[in-house]
Design a protein around this motif. Structure first.
Motif, PDB file in Angstrom:
ATOM      1  N   GLN A 117     -30.332  32.686  14.690  1.00 17.81           N
ATOM      2  CA  GLN A 117     -29.122  33.007  15.437  1.00 17.81           C
ATOM      3  C   GLN A 117     -28.510  34.254  14.809  1.00 17.81           C
ATOM      4  OE1 GLN A 117     -26.065  29.979  15.231  1.00 17.81           O
ATOM      5  NE2 GLN A 117     -24.596  31.160  16.437  1.00 17.81           N
ATOM      6  N   ILE A 118     -28.053  35.175  15.632  1.00 18.49           N
ATOM      7  CA  ILE A 118     -27.346  36.342  15.131  1.00 18.49           C
ATOM      8  C   ILE A 118     -25.919  36.310  15.641  1.00 18.49           C
ATOM      9  CG2 ILE A 118     -28.207  37.791  17.030  1.00 18.49           C
ATOM     10  CD1 ILE A 118     -27.897  40.221  15.250  1.00 18.49           C
ATOM     11  N   GLU A 119     -24.978  36.618  14.759  1.00 16.87           N
ATOM     12  CA  GLU A 119     -23.577  36.740  15.134  1.00 16.87           C
ATOM     13  C   GLU A 119     -23.213  38.216  15.026  1.00 16.87           C
ATOM     14  OE1 GLU A 119     -21.140  34.022  12.933  1.00 16.87           O
ATOM     15  OE2 GLU A 119     -21.991  32.287  13.958  1.00 16.87           O
ATOM     16  N   THR A 134     -34.407  34.409  19.486  1.00 17.74           N
ATOM     17  CA  THR A 134     -33.170  34.443  18.696  1.00 17.74           C
ATOM     18  C   THR A 134     -31.973  34.117  19.579  1.00 17.74           C
ATOM     19  OG1 THR A 134     -34.048  36.075  17.136  1.00 17.74           O
ATOM     20  CG2 THR A 134     -31.648  35.904  17.302  1.00 17.74           C
ATOM     21  N   TRP A 135     -31.129  33.182  19.107  1.00 23.67           N
ATOM     22  CA  TRP A 135     -29.896  32.859  19.813  1.00 23.67           C
ATOM     23  C   TRP A 135     -28.865  33.935  19.484  1.00 23.67           C
ATOM     24  CZ3 TRP A 135     -28.475  29.262  23.412  1.00 23.67           C
ATOM     25  CH2 TRP A 135     -27.106  29.098  23.647  1.00 23.67           C
ATOM     26  N   VAL A 136     -28.379  34.624  20.497  1.00 23.89           N
ATOM     27  CA  VAL A 136     -27.466  35.745  20.286  1.00 23.89           C
ATOM     28  C   VAL A 136     -26.033  35.320  20.589  1.00 23.89           C
ATOM     29  CG1 VAL A 136     -26.795  38.055  21.037  1.00 23.89           C
ATOM     30  CG2 VAL A 136     -29.224  37.478  20.761  1.00 23.89           C
ATOM     31  N   THR A 137     -25.192  35.352  19.564  1.00 18.46           N
ATOM     32  CA  THR A 137     -23.767  35.098  19.708  1.00 18.46           C
ATOM     33  C   THR A 137     -23.047  36.434  19.598  1.00 18.46           C
ATOM     34  OG1 THR A 137     -23.946  32.894  18.717  1.00 18.46           O
ATOM     35  CG2 THR A 137     -21.759  33.914  18.763  1.00 18.46           C
ATOM     36  N   VAL A 138     -22.458  36.862  20.696  1.00 25.01           N
ATOM     37  CA  VAL A 138     -21.671  38.097  20.687  1.00 25.01           C
ATOM     38  C   VAL A 138     -20.198  37.721  20.569  1.00 25.01           C
ATOM     39  CG1 VAL A 138     -20.948  40.125  22.003  1.00 25.01           C
ATOM     40  CG2 VAL A 138     -23.349  39.413  22.021  1.00 25.01           C
ATOM     41  N   SER A 139     -19.574  38.214  19.517  1.00 27.58           N
ATOM     42  CA  SER A 139     -18.130  38.051  19.341  1.00 27.58           C
ATOM     43  C   SER A 139     -17.515  39.429  19.563  1.00 27.58           C
ATOM     44  CB  SER A 139     -17.816  37.519  17.938  1.00 27.58           C
ATOM     45  OG  SER A 139     -16.432  37.286  17.783  1.00 27.58           O
ATOM     46  N   PRO A 140     -17.159  39.746  20.806  1.00 29.65           N
ATOM     47  CA  PRO A 140     -16.781  41.134  21.147  1.00 29.65           C
ATOM     48  C   PRO A 140     -15.568  41.609  20.365  1.00 29.65           C
ATOM     49  CG  PRO A 140     -17.082  39.778  23.122  1.00 29.65           C
ATOM     50  CD  PRO A 140     -17.039  38.849  21.957  1.00 29.65           C
ATOM     51  N   ILE A 195     -27.860  34.836  11.020  1.00 28.90           N
ATOM     52  CA  ILE A 195     -27.802  36.178  10.446  1.00 28.90           C
ATOM     53  C   ILE A 195     -26.448  36.766  10.822  1.00 28.90           C
ATOM     54  CG2 ILE A 195     -28.936  38.409  10.251  1.00 28.90           C
ATOM     55  CD1 ILE A 195     -31.469  37.073  11.372  1.00 28.90           C
ATOM     56  N   THR A 196     -25.650  37.043   9.801  1.00 30.63           N
ATOM     57  CA  THR A 196     -24.292  37.495  10.030  1.00 30.63           C
ATOM     58  C   THR A 196     -23.982  38.655   9.097  1.00 30.63           C
ATOM     59  OG1 THR A 196     -21.995  36.703  10.174  1.00 30.63           O
ATOM     60  CG2 THR A 196     -23.362  35.738   8.436  1.00 30.63           C
ATOM     61  N   GLY A 197     -22.730  39.002   8.980  1.00 25.07           N
ATOM     62  CA  GLY A 197     -22.390  40.147   8.147  1.00 25.07           C
ATOM     63  C   GLY A 197     -20.939  40.136   7.736  1.00 25.07           C
ATOM     64  N   GLY A 198     -20.463  41.387   7.609  1.00 25.41           N
ATOM     65  CA  GLY A 198     -21.018  42.648   8.071  1.00 25.41           C
ATOM     66  C   GLY A 198     -21.376  42.614   9.551  1.00 25.41           C
ATOM     67  N   GLU A 199     -22.135  43.633   9.917  1.00 31.83           N
ATOM     68  CA  GLU A 199     -22.656  43.752  11.276  1.00 31.83           C
ATOM     69  C   GLU A 199     -24.171  43.778  11.197  1.00 31.83           C
ATOM     70  OE1 GLU A 199     -23.857  43.471  14.395  1.00 31.83           O
ATOM     71  OE2 GLU A 199     -21.702  43.613  14.708  1.00 31.83           O
ATOM     72  N   PRO A 200     -24.824  42.621  11.415  1.00 22.65           N
ATOM     73  CA  PRO A 200     -26.278  42.536  11.231  1.00 22.65           C
ATOM     74  C   PRO A 200     -27.083  43.349  12.223  1.00 22.65           C
ATOM     75  CG  PRO A 200     -25.426  40.521  12.202  1.00 22.65           C
ATOM     76  CD  PRO A 200     -24.235  41.330  11.795  1.00 22.65           C
ATOM     77  N   GLU A 227     -18.971  27.228  13.978  1.00 19.84           N
ATOM     78  CA  GLU A 227     -18.463  27.901  15.165  1.00 19.84           C
ATOM     79  C   GLU A 227     -19.480  27.851  16.295  1.00 19.84           C
ATOM     80  OE1 GLU A 227     -15.935  31.305  12.670  1.00 19.84           O
ATOM     81  OE2 GLU A 227     -17.464  31.911  14.114  1.00 19.84           O
ATOM     82  N   GLY A 228     -18.958  27.957  17.529  1.00 22.97           N
ATOM     83  CA  GLY A 228     -19.819  28.117  18.692  1.00 22.97           C
ATOM     84  C   GLY A 228     -20.624  26.881  19.034  1.00 22.97           C
TER      85      GLY A 228
END
Length: 229
Positions: A122-124, A137-143, A97-102, A21-22
């Motif tokens: 990268q954090i999702e 850190t690459w920040v991916t916000v999936s609102p 780094i994903t989750g859940g909500e990391p 993704e992304g």
């Protein structure tokens, strides 16, 4: 300062795959999935990560040996995570780094340790918790908007986002995103990507149309087409 070796994270999964993704689609990546998430997205495909129960805590060996999704999680430090990478023979240098909500957790010690060993992070995240990540850190916000958990997307998360990756199925989702971008504007260089929900043809057509009209990106969840994690 708390020593890095004493900071522990609840790890549900840790595996090597291809990012699907992304912006980083196609990149070999290590996925570090953390346990715990109160947001409550109805379409979530990792609902087994929502509850962080002490009864589900297992050893790192048992967590790594899982062959199916489960609530089982292991407490691991950054050093222990690095040891797993070496022991498993993982070769990818991009860690998602994903989750859940990391973002429920302070990821600064983890990021600092991993970056010192040549890894890119990268954090999702849903953008509903304060971000404690390294500068690189690459920040991916999936609102996640109007979810059962009642959490609001934070303006500071939108400002920190390197990419905003938004799931869409209908016109109302585009309208909701427009309102979010107006109320919580990201940086001018932030990538906006639309991701069709569940590969539905109508959702894909809508996302493609809007991306072309606005010069946004399309995120097609390549891993689902490839039938990989």
């Amino acid at each position: 300062m708390i020593p890095i070796t004493t900071v522990k994270y609840p790890v549900n999964e840790f595996f090597q795959t291809i990012q699907g993704e992304g912006l980083y689609t196609g990149t070999p990546a290590l996925f570090l999935r953390l346990q715990g998430c109160p947001v409550g997205c109805p379409w979530c495909d990792t609902k087994h990560t929502w509850e962080k129960s002490d009864n589900a805590r297992v050893s790192a060996e048992a967590m790594l040996a899982k062959t199916a999704p489960s609530e089982a999680w292991a407490e691991m430090s950054a050093v222990e995570i690095l040891n797993v990478i070496e022991a498993q023979g993982f070769t990818a240098k991009h860690i998602v780094i994903t989750g859940g909500e990391p973002a429920m957790y302070d990821l600064m010690p983890l990021g600092q340790e991993l970056e010192q060993h040549g890894y890119q992070l990268q954090i999702e995240t849903s953008g509903t918790f304060p971000l404690h990540v390294t500068e690189n850190t690459w920040v991916t916000v999936s609102p996640k908007l109007d979810m059962p958990g009642g959490y609001l997307v934070r303006p500071d998360c939108m400002q920190r986002a390197d990419e905003v990756k938004y799931p869409v199925a209908m016109e109302k989702h585009i309208d909701a995103l427009d309102l979010l971008l107006k109320n919580c504007p990201p940086r001018q260089d932030t990538i906006i990507a639309l991701q069709p929900i569940s590969q539905r043809p109508r959702a894909t057509e809508l996302a493609m149309q809007v991306c072309i009209e606005r010069n946004w990106r399309l995120s097609v969840q390549m891993h689902k087409y490839l039938n990989i994690e």
